[in-house]
Write a protein that holds these residues in place. Structure first.
Motif, PDB file in Angstrom:
ATOM      1  N   GLU A  17      -6.267  10.301   0.581  1.00  0.00           N
ATOM      2  CA  GLU A  17      -7.444   9.876   0.095  1.00  0.00           C
ATOM      3  C   GLU A  17      -8.661   9.740   1.051  1.00  0.00           C
ATOM      4  O   GLU A  17      -9.671  10.279   1.098  1.00  0.00           O
ATOM      5  CB  GLU A  17      -7.478   8.679  -0.844  1.00  0.00           C
ATOM      6  CG  GLU A  17      -8.756   8.086  -1.490  1.00  0.00           C
ATOM      7  CD  GLU A  17      -8.600   6.779  -2.251  1.00  0.00           C
ATOM      8  OE1 GLU A  17      -9.573   6.377  -2.491  1.00  0.00           O
ATOM      9  OE2 GLU A  17      -7.559   6.487  -2.514  1.00  0.00           O
ATOM     10  N   LYS A  42      -5.450  -3.291   3.257  1.00  0.00           N
ATOM     11  CA  LYS A  42      -5.999  -1.821   2.850  1.00  0.00           C
ATOM     12  C   LYS A  42      -7.375  -1.698   3.481  1.00  0.00           C
ATOM     13  O   LYS A  42      -7.589  -0.704   4.041  1.00  0.00           O
ATOM     14  CB  LYS A  42      -5.977  -1.786   1.306  1.00  0.00           C
ATOM     15  CG  LYS A  42      -6.115  -0.457   1.202  1.00  0.00           C
ATOM     16  CD  LYS A  42      -6.009  -0.033  -0.523  1.00  0.00           C
ATOM     17  CE  LYS A  42      -6.205   1.260  -0.632  1.00  0.00           C
ATOM     18  NZ  LYS A  42      -6.161   1.588  -2.307  1.00  0.00           N
ATOM     19  N   ARG A  78      -8.129   0.834   6.766  1.00  0.00           N
ATOM     20  CA  ARG A  78      -8.767   2.129   5.992  1.00  0.00           C
ATOM     21  C   ARG A  78     -10.095   2.105   7.247  1.00  0.00           C
ATOM     22  O   ARG A  78     -10.336   3.328   7.731  1.00  0.00           O
ATOM     23  CB  ARG A  78      -9.456   1.846   4.806  1.00  0.00           C
ATOM     24  CG  ARG A  78     -10.454   2.525   4.301  1.00  0.00           C
ATOM     25  CD  ARG A  78     -11.054   2.437   3.153  1.00  0.00           C
ATOM     26  NE  ARG A  78     -12.142   3.273   2.699  1.00  0.00           N
ATOM     27  CZ  ARG A  78     -12.164   4.552   2.207  1.00  0.00           C
ATOM     28  NH1 ARG A  78     -11.034   4.894   1.838  1.00  0.00           N
ATOM     29  NH2 ARG A  78     -13.128   5.030   2.051  1.00  0.00           N
ATOM     30  N   VAL A 106       0.915  -1.135  -0.030  1.00  0.00           N
ATOM     31  CA  VAL A 106       0.043  -0.094   0.027  1.00  0.00           C
ATOM     32  C   VAL A 106       0.862   1.499  -0.121  1.00  0.00           C
ATOM     33  O   VAL A 106       1.980   1.474   0.644  1.00  0.00           O
ATOM     34  CB  VAL A 106      -0.837   0.128   1.343  1.00  0.00           C
ATOM     35  CG1 VAL A 106      -1.586   1.232   1.262  1.00  0.00           C
ATOM     36  CG2 VAL A 106      -1.873  -1.190   1.313  1.00  0.00           C
ATOM     37  N   ASP A 107       0.566   2.247  -0.980  1.00  0.00           N
ATOM     38  CA  ASP A 107       1.056   3.423  -0.796  1.00  0.00           C
ATOM     39  C   ASP A 107       0.578   4.258   0.467  1.00  0.00           C
ATOM     40  O   ASP A 107      -0.769   4.944   0.367  1.00  0.00           O
ATOM     41  CB  ASP A 107       0.976   4.329  -2.021  1.00  0.00           C
ATOM     42  CG  ASP A 107       1.598   5.522  -1.985  1.00  0.00           C
ATOM     43  OD1 ASP A 107       1.916   6.265  -0.775  1.00  0.00           O
ATOM     44  OD2 ASP A 107       2.164   6.013  -2.978  1.00  0.00           O
ATOM     45  N   CYS A 119      -2.941   6.602   0.524  1.00  0.00           N
ATOM     46  CA  CYS A 119      -4.119   6.145   1.006  1.00  0.00           C
ATOM     47  C   CYS A 119      -4.878   6.694   2.015  1.00  0.00           C
ATOM     48  O   CYS A 119      -5.935   7.253   2.099  1.00  0.00           O
ATOM     49  CB  CYS A 119      -3.876   4.657   1.563  1.00  0.00           C
ATOM     50  SG  CYS A 119      -5.284   3.774   2.305  1.00  0.00           S
ATOM     51  N   CYS A 120      -3.934   7.429   2.938  1.00  0.00           N
ATOM     52  CA  CYS A 120      -4.289   8.272   4.002  1.00  0.00           C
ATOM     53  C   CYS A 120      -4.853   9.715   3.351  1.00  0.00           C
ATOM     54  O   CYS A 120      -5.901  10.145   3.951  1.00  0.00           O
ATOM     55  CB  CYS A 120      -3.196   8.505   4.992  1.00  0.00           C
ATOM     56  SG  CYS A 120      -2.693   7.083   5.935  1.00  0.00           S
TER      57      CYS A 120
END
Length: 418
Positions: A277, A306, A310, A269-270, A274-275
């Motif tokens: 977004e 992910k 999330r 995961v990038d 991710c955060c």
């Protein structure tokens, strides 16, 4: 006559020896002063109490043993006492303190007894160090205050529970048949399901009532100049729908976790992307003036589930928004290093009372200062279970009225490495 004199002399000698032994071995400090307040004698206990050698005190004023701030008034009181001396205790209804040779002070009880000799008038002062007694009194006072506080809290909780019970009974009277059917079904469920029904019925009622009332009112605003009022009710509907979505997600997550249908599947995961977004999505539910700041350190790529991470972040950030006032700041910080993945969520909200902190990850538990804020008491329990699936750990620091910071540590390895 000679024998009688010798016998009398021996008796006097024994009396003197006994008095001297009493003076030396007394457990109270004994200080003898003359009519001018000059120290004439003191026993070993007094020397030990005050930390002086006898030669340092003999010939000095008694004010040497009195705290400096009281020395002047003590001299005036002493002279007044010598005008009409009598046996009595000092400092009635007041705390008395004495001063040691190093300047430190300690609480004392002092009794005075005047006497006269051929050399003049004297006063003997009996001094007792009551430091331990004062400490016990303070401990007892603190315990009493804590008991009073607990009694007050208990009375408030009883009042609150009584009011809630009265409201529930009123609603039961209007839907008796439905309640009977619900109770019959509820008896067949286990304890967790029973609590689930109670929480769900309470939490769904408020957002549904909000949606219904706002939807009814929107139709009344048909003019352009009333758009602000329409938007207000649209916002209320959106907020209520978000609340319902959160509640449903919590309940669905609990069901999946209980059935063992959720597993951690790490993918690369990038993390910053991710955060970022996620923050763009969640900003829409922020209160007026609230801001969320994001910081990242270390490598961008990390091996995480992910979906689970999330949901963890959504839950913790939603709580930070919900339990913080308008115009406050929230921080999300992430770091990737050799030890793993580290996340930190900090708010300036109401905080978690110390008495509730040990139970905060229990199912259906809500801190007693949560007030009327929407919530099922499942969120942090779900977060903990998600992190357990990911082999992660969560901890927090919190202070009532100042805010809460959650710390998350996760492993960082590909599935094959596991």
């Amino acid at each position: 006559m000679l024998e009688l004199y010798i016998k009398h002399t021996e008796q006097m000698k024994r009396h003197i020896e006994m008095l001297n032994a009493l003076f030396i071995h007394a457990t109270e400090g004994i200080v003898v002063v003359d009519g001018q307040g000059v120290i004439a004698m003191m026993n070993p206990t007094a020397k030990q109490l005050f930390g002086y050698d006898e030669e340092e005190l003999i010939g000095n004023k008694i004010e040497l043993l009195v705290p400096i701030r009281y020395a002047r008034s003590h001299a005036s009181l002493r002279m007044g006492y010598m005008g009409a001396p009598q046996a009595r205790g000092m400092g009635h209804n007041r705390d008395l303190f004495a001063r040691r040779s190093d300047g430190t002070e300690f609480p004392v009880e002092v009794s005075l007894s005047p006497f006269a000799t051929s050399e003049g008038d004297f006063v003997v002062a009996f001094v007792v160090d009551i430091t331990d007694r004062k400490r016990q009194e303070n401990d007892l006072r603190a315990a009493n205050e804590e008991i009073q506080k607990l009694n007050t809290e208990l009375e408030m909780r009883v009042t609150q529970r009584t009011q809630e019970l009265a409201e529930t009974l009123l609603k039961l009277e209007t839907s008796q048949q439905e309640v009977i059917r619900a109770l019959e079904k509820e008896r067949e469920l286990n304890d967790m399901k029973s609590k689930f029904v109670t929480i769900a019925s309470h939490e769904f009622r408020t957002p549904l009532a909000t949606i219904l009332s706002s939807a009814s009112l929107i139709g009344r605003y048909v003019h352009t100049e009333e758009d602000e009022k329409r938007q207000k009710h649209v916002h209320r509907i959106k907020s209520a729908v978000n609340n319902l979505t959160e509640i449903l997600n919590d309940f669905l997550s609990v069901g999946k976790l209980e059935e063992g249908r959720m597993h951690s599947v790490p993918v690369e995961v990038d993390l910053p992307a991710c955060c970022s977004e996620l923050m763009d999505e969640i900003k829409g539910v922020c209160k007026e003036g609230q801001q969320i700041f994001y910081q990242h350190e270390g490598a961008a790529e990390a091996w995480l589930d992910k979906h689970l991470i999330r949901n963890v972040l959504i839950n913790l950030l939603s709580n930070a928004i919900k339990y913080s006032e308008s115009y406050t700041d929230i921080w999300l910080r992430t770091r990737v290093d050799e030890a793993g993945v580290h996340l930190e969520i900090q708010d300036q909200g109401i905080g978690i009372p110390e008495s509730d902190q040990t139970n905060i990850f229990e199912r259906f538990f809500r801190a007693h200062n949560a007030g009327n804020a929407q919530g099922t008491g499942l969120g942090l329990n779900i977060v903990k279970k998600y992190l357990d699936l990911m082999k992660g750990e969560i901890s927090f620091t919190s202070k009532t009225g100042k805010g809460t910071t959650f710390y998350i540590n996760l492993p960082n390895y590909a599935p094959s490495a596991a």
